[in-house]
Design a protein around this motif. Sequence first.
Motif, PDB file in Angstrom:
ATOM      1  N   ASN A  44      58.889  -1.064  56.145  1.00  0.00           N
ATOM      2  CA  ASN A  44      58.081  -1.176  54.918  1.00  0.00           C
ATOM      3  C   ASN A  44      58.194  -2.569  54.307  1.00  0.00           C
ATOM      4  OD1 ASN A  44      57.108   1.441  55.020  1.00  0.00           O
ATOM      5  ND2 ASN A  44      58.834   2.282  53.845  1.00  0.00           N
ATOM      6  N   ASP A  45      59.397  -3.162  54.403  1.00  0.00           N
ATOM      7  CA  ASP A  45      59.568  -4.526  53.900  1.00  0.00           C
ATOM      8  C   ASP A  45      58.684  -5.505  54.672  1.00  0.00           C
ATOM      9  OD1 ASP A  45      61.447  -3.806  51.980  1.00  0.00           O
ATOM     10  OD2 ASP A  45      63.130  -4.041  53.368  1.00  0.00           O
ATOM     11  N   LEU A  46      58.685  -5.358  56.004  1.00  0.00           N
ATOM     12  CA  LEU A  46      57.929  -6.290  56.840  1.00  0.00           C
ATOM     13  C   LEU A  46      56.428  -6.203  56.578  1.00  0.00           C
ATOM     14  CD1 LEU A  46      59.872  -5.937  60.215  1.00  0.00           C
ATOM     15  CD2 LEU A  46      59.665  -8.011  58.833  1.00  0.00           C
ATOM     16  N   GLN A  47      55.919  -4.984  56.491  1.00  0.00           N
ATOM     17  CA  GLN A  47      54.473  -4.858  56.287  1.00  0.00           C
ATOM     18  C   GLN A  47      54.105  -4.864  54.802  1.00  0.00           C
ATOM     19  OE1 GLN A  47      53.216  -1.169  58.039  1.00  0.00           O
ATOM     20  NE2 GLN A  47      54.211   0.117  56.497  1.00  0.00           N
ATOM     21  N   GLY A  48      55.120  -5.043  53.961  1.00  0.00           N
ATOM     22  CA  GLY A  48      54.872  -5.102  52.528  1.00  0.00           C
ATOM     23  C   GLY A  48      55.110  -6.474  51.957  1.00  0.00           C
ATOM     24  N   TRP A  49      56.210  -6.643  51.232  1.00  0.00           N
ATOM     25  CA  TRP A  49      56.419  -7.878  50.481  1.00  0.00           C
ATOM     26  C   TRP A  49      56.644  -9.099  51.377  1.00  0.00           C
ATOM     27  CZ3 TRP A  49      60.792 -10.896  50.737  1.00  0.00           C
ATOM     28  CH2 TRP A  49      61.934 -10.332  51.298  1.00  0.00           C
ATOM     29  N   ILE A  50      57.242  -8.893  52.582  1.00  0.00           N
ATOM     30  CA  ILE A  50      57.485 -10.033  53.469  1.00  0.00           C
ATOM     31  C   ILE A  50      56.166 -10.609  53.978  1.00  0.00           C
ATOM     32  CG2 ILE A  50      58.483 -10.747  55.677  1.00  0.00           C
ATOM     33  CD1 ILE A  50      60.745  -8.769  55.198  1.00  0.00           C
ATOM     34  N   LEU A  51      55.271  -9.727  54.450  1.00  0.00           N
ATOM     35  CA  LEU A  51      53.958 -10.186  54.898  1.00  0.00           C
ATOM     36  C   LEU A  51      53.199 -10.849  53.757  1.00  0.00           C
ATOM     37  CD1 LEU A  51      51.712 -10.428  56.973  1.00  0.00           C
ATOM     38  CD2 LEU A  51      51.013  -8.072  56.427  1.00  0.00           C
ATOM     39  N   ARG A  52      53.299 -10.246  52.566  1.00  0.00           N
ATOM     40  CA  ARG A  52      52.595 -10.792  51.405  1.00  0.00           C
ATOM     41  C   ARG A  52      53.093 -12.210  51.084  1.00  0.00           C
ATOM     42  NH1 ARG A  52      53.009  -6.354  48.791  1.00  0.00           N
ATOM     43  NH2 ARG A  52      54.876  -6.901  47.610  1.00  0.00           N
ATOM     44  N   LYS A  53      54.414 -12.400  51.129  1.00  0.00           N
ATOM     45  CA  LYS A  53      54.982 -13.721  50.844  1.00  0.00           C
ATOM     46  C   LYS A  53      54.590 -14.745  51.920  1.00  0.00           C
ATOM     47  CE  LYS A  53      58.198 -14.691  48.365  1.00  0.00           C
ATOM     48  NZ  LYS A  53      58.307 -15.470  47.099  1.00  0.00           N
ATOM     49  N   LEU A  54      54.561 -14.292  53.184  1.00  0.00           N
ATOM     50  CA  LEU A  54      54.207 -15.206  54.270  1.00  0.00           C
ATOM     51  C   LEU A  54      52.738 -15.620  54.200  1.00  0.00           C
ATOM     52  CD1 LEU A  54      56.238 -13.803  57.295  1.00  0.00           C
ATOM     53  CD2 LEU A  54      56.439 -16.052  56.252  1.00  0.00           C
ATOM     54  N   VAL A  55      51.871 -14.697  53.780  1.00  0.00           N
ATOM     55  CA  VAL A  55      50.457 -15.055  53.599  1.00  0.00           C
ATOM     56  C   VAL A  55      50.339 -16.168  52.558  1.00  0.00           C
ATOM     57  CG1 VAL A  55      48.223 -14.254  52.739  1.00  0.00           C
ATOM     58  CG2 VAL A  55      49.528 -12.817  54.312  1.00  0.00           C
ATOM     59  N   GLU A  56      51.078 -16.027  51.464  1.00  0.00           N
ATOM     60  CA  GLU A  56      51.055 -17.060  50.419  1.00  0.00           C
ATOM     61  C   GLU A  56      51.625 -18.378  50.947  1.00  0.00           C
ATOM     62  OE1 GLU A  56      53.296 -15.400  47.231  1.00  0.00           O
ATOM     63  OE2 GLU A  56      51.856 -13.793  46.803  1.00  0.00           O
ATOM     64  N   GLU A  57      52.706 -18.278  51.712  1.00  0.00           N
ATOM     65  CA  GLU A  57      53.344 -19.479  52.258  1.00  0.00           C
ATOM     66  C   GLU A  57      52.405 -20.215  53.211  1.00  0.00           C
ATOM     67  OE1 GLU A  57      56.622 -19.870  55.646  1.00  0.00           O
ATOM     68  OE2 GLU A  57      57.509 -19.122  53.772  1.00  0.00           O
ATOM     69  N   VAL A  58      51.749 -19.460  54.096  1.00  0.00           N
ATOM     70  CA  VAL A  58      50.834 -20.069  55.069  1.00  0.00           C
ATOM     71  C   VAL A  58      49.629 -20.674  54.360  1.00  0.00           C
ATOM     72  CG1 VAL A  58      49.234 -19.573  56.958  1.00  0.00           C
ATOM     73  CG2 VAL A  58      51.552 -18.642  57.014  1.00  0.00           C
ATOM     74  N   LYS A  59      49.086 -19.987  53.378  1.00  0.00           N
ATOM     75  CA  LYS A  59      47.945 -20.530  52.636  1.00  0.00           C
ATOM     76  C   LYS A  59      48.326 -21.820  51.919  1.00  0.00           C
ATOM     77  CE  LYS A  59      45.240 -16.316  51.833  1.00  0.00           C
ATOM     78  NZ  LYS A  59      44.729 -15.353  50.828  1.00  0.00           N
ATOM     79  N   SER A  60      49.544 -21.865  51.399  1.00  0.00           N
ATOM     80  CA  SER A  60      50.007 -23.073  50.723  1.00  0.00           C
ATOM     81  C   SER A  60      50.102 -24.241  51.699  1.00  0.00           C
ATOM     82  CB  SER A  60      51.375 -22.820  50.075  1.00  0.00           C
ATOM     83  OG  SER A  60      51.887 -23.995  49.489  1.00  0.00           O
ATOM     84  N   GLU A  61      50.632 -23.969  52.908  1.00  0.00           N
ATOM     85  CA  GLU A  61      50.713 -25.014  53.930  1.00  0.00           C
ATOM     86  C   GLU A  61      49.320 -25.446  54.370  1.00  0.00           C
ATOM     87  OE1 GLU A  61      53.362 -26.650  55.247  1.00  0.00           O
ATOM     88  OE2 GLU A  61      54.518 -25.691  53.662  1.00  0.00           O
ATOM     89  N   ASN A  62      48.421 -24.482  54.519  1.00  0.00           N
ATOM     90  CA  ASN A  62      47.049 -24.805  54.931  1.00  0.00           C
ATOM     91  C   ASN A  62      46.336 -25.661  53.888  1.00  0.00           C
ATOM     92  OD1 ASN A  62      47.425 -23.399  57.267  1.00  0.00           O
ATOM     93  ND2 ASN A  62      46.044 -21.712  56.761  1.00  0.00           N
TER      94      ASN A  62
END
Length: 752
Positions: free
Chosen positions: A223-241
Amino acid sequence: MSSNLEPIPITSQKHDPAWKHCQMFKNGERVQLKCIYCGKIFKGGGIHRIKEHLAGHKGNAATCLRVPSDVRVLMQESLDGVVVKKRKKQKIAEEITNVNQVSTEIQAYADQVDTNTGLLMIEKSDTLEPSSSLLVNQEGTSNVAGERRKRGRGKSLPAEANALSFVPVELGARRVNNHVHMAIGRFLFDIGATMDAVNSVYFQPMVDAIVSGGSGALMPSCNDLQGWILRKLVEEVKSENDKVMAAWVRTGCSILVNQWNTQTGRILLNFLVYCPEGTVFLKPIDASSVINSSDALYELLKQVVEEVGSKHVLQVITNGEEQYIVAGRRLVETFPTLYWAPCAAHCVDLILEDFAKLEWINAIIEQARSITKFIYNHSVVLNMVRRYTFGNDIVEPAATRSATNFTTLTRMVDLKNNLQAMVTSQQWVDCPYSKKPGGLAMLDLVSNQSFWSSCVLIVRLTNPLLRVLRMVGSKKRPAMGYVYAGMYRAKETIKKELVKRNEYMVYWNIIDHWWEQQWHHPLHAAGFYLNPRFFYSMEGDMPNEMLSGMLDCIEKLIPDVTVQDKITKEINSYKNSVGDFGRKMAVRARDTLLPVEWWSTYGGSCPNLARLAIRVLSQTCSTLGLKHDHIPFEKLHETRNCLEQQRLRDLIFVQCNLQLRQIGYESKQHDSMQPLSSESASIVEDWVTGIDAFLDDDTYPDWTTLETLSVNTMPLRPGDEVEELGAGFNDHEIFNRMKEGDNEKAEDNVVS
């Protein structure tokens, strides 16, 4: 060898044994050494570098593959003697500098370090031998410094004057812990991960994070992986992009369309955006139902251009099939300030594929394959070959099957002496496989001078094309400023090798057939024109096609006619080396700086031309292939739940962008491309697939008997593709792309 190298006699005062195995030359004020066995020239490092080269010690020098075994042993013994002497000097130095005081400082420093980091202070000599066994693991085996993966270097610890310098070394990077390795292997095998998962740049940071958390750290749940971790990584990747996208204003960008045919027959299009700052993955589209419709493809391309912003886009690169060509033409009509281009890497691959279909080349490839198939299906023979080639494989996987045909022939030519030494050795005579049909056939071929002469000619004809293939896929520099020169050199080399026009035109016609659209691409011509390395090396007038391509780019990419006129005037300053262009620094930098850096540094007096040059020279020429393993593309298009579909889109967005961040770590990518691995199976299948005749009951292959592949293996023929392009472009037959029969057609037209 360069003509400006002046031989220098080696005097009797030079007592090091390595001096007997090299030649010394003077190049200006610098002295260079040349290995007498392989011809490699060393511009620095002195006799010690040559000795490492001959001894096969990796780190500072590539291994010599042609040095006699007795010389190699002699050099290894000499290096071992150097290590002993240095250790004696270190011991004396410890006594002189009051090592107790230094040790106290080290202990005080170590007490401040988290015990989980596993840092050890070791002495750092002036020159650390790449093969010195300074560290010993728990099982008593030495760990060489030339390991494949260097996990990072510690910072030097300040010490008092005249004291020994020390560096912290991460023991975790060097100590083999079988318990840890087994736990990692058990997990990766359980989830079905590919073997090259450990080559991810995120693998070691993950391990370090787990270690730093201590034994009581809680692992994330599903649940962590498909929840808050994925959400944080989406934000991180968008910031890098966002950081990458900010560079589009200055450099412009290229939209890349990567087509992937899935195992279930689905056709997916992945849309990426390239600029020198990085490549961004936008989105995947299921194009199974519209792939043959140029109208539908046009609408998809149009939508992506609008999403990126047409003012940033210089070109859209796709496959070269007819429907893409039609869609590309419509796209250019809709957006008159951009170009459409087929993938250059795909064009080169098709050229190599047609070369391999020529009867005489195909026959040599099949003979070479008979050697590799026999070797790679018998562990005893493969172990013997690797010992004689110092751990190097004779099959060299490339980006495609066609390219692999010629990279492997190149590798075999480089290892010719090693293979011949093996099949004439007593060890081979005593080997039971030498009496088998495959072994006897291998002996005949490896001893056949005609076979090797044909291999050498093929290598000479195709190496320039392989260089272009590496160039257009290079992550070190954008390819736009080099691709035209690369293809020029490929045709020039073929012409010089074959001499007779009726012979070299066979290969030129194949090149022209697949490269026709690229020859006419104004961006390629402008890239050549704006690259100072090539522009100023032209002998005589610039070919009209080059100038026309440059002018076409000005009119297309710069809609403001006022700016167009300014650029036309500024071109004269560039052409005549006026102002900063003529500075001695600028002249020297033509060959040393990347073209974009050169324009940024010296183009200030021609700001409009410099801006255009930077945008043109910042582009790539090829689409980038993504690894589709474990990326749920198909699952995305099969899912009907809207929420799950959105989550899968975000997951794919993160996975693809993280993968693109790793592009450029060539050393790790090369590690995973071994002939006997599932990752390269489809690429090298024709070279390692077993033949039933090889596999009788009493000699059935056993992979567990394979010796561990040396960590020191490396690609052969290393070098800088751009340096190999050289200077001077004066063959107008190449620029005019004359094809066989053109003159006859012209005469027929005159007669009629």
